[in-house]
Design an enzyme around this catalytic site. Structure first.
Site, PDB file in Angstrom:
ATOM      1  N   ALA A 127       0.812  -1.223   0.000  1.00 59.41           N
ATOM      2  CA  ALA A 127       0.000   0.000   0.000  1.00 59.41           C
ATOM      3  C   ALA A 127       0.841   1.268   0.000  1.00 59.41           C
ATOM      4  O   ALA A 127       0.319   2.353  -0.235  1.00 59.41           O
ATOM      5  CB  ALA A 127      -0.930   0.007   1.215  1.00 59.41           C
ATOM      6  N   MET A 128       2.135   1.144   0.252  1.00 61.07           N
ATOM      7  CA  MET A 128       2.989   2.340   0.291  1.00 61.07           C
ATOM      8  C   MET A 128       3.331   2.778  -1.132  1.00 61.07           C
ATOM      9  O   MET A 128       3.790   1.972  -1.940  1.00 61.07           O
ATOM     10  CB  MET A 128       4.278   2.044   1.046  1.00 61.07           C
ATOM     11  CG  MET A 128       5.172   3.264   1.127  1.00 61.07           C
ATOM     12  SD  MET A 128       6.642   2.938   2.082  1.00 61.07           S
ATOM     13  CE  MET A 128       7.740   4.137   1.354  1.00 61.07           C
TER      14      MET A 128
END
Length: 109
Positions: A80-81
């Site tokens: 998700a980064m």
């Protein structure tokens, strides 16, 4: 019947998206700063801490992660980064950040 309203995954995804949006909105202010950030601690506080200190991203301080790993994940993203290209974090600041994270100590809350 299954309710998405109470789903942990939906709530976590919403929270992560909201935090990511706030972080991305703050990035242009960082890249347009006339002054350089001083050291990895400042870079971490202004960019990384918004997610990694509040439970959205994993705890990275106190884990003695290698600076090369930090640099790779920052530049390429992971799960998700998002990736942070050089206009957002300079190579020099990224080196300071990697050293800071590697040498950091896990703070008790």
């Amino acid at each position: 019947m299954f309710s998405l309203k109470n789903s942990f995954t939906v709530r976590w995804t919403f929270t992560a998206c909201a935090a990511l949006s706030m972080t991305l909105l703050a990035l242009p202010a960082y890249s347009e700063d006339s002054g350089k950030l001083s050291g990895g601690e400042s870079v971490y506080a202004k960019i990384c801490g918004h997610c990694h200190d509040v439970g959205i991203g994993p705890v990275i301080k106190g884990r003695q992660l290698p600076p090369e790993y930090i640099s790779y994940v920052v530049r390429h993203g992971l799960r998700a980064m998002p990736a942070f290209p050089e206009p957002y974090i300079s190579n020099e600041d990224l080196q300071y950040l990697g050293q800071y994270v590697q040498q950091s100590v896990l703070e008790k809350q």
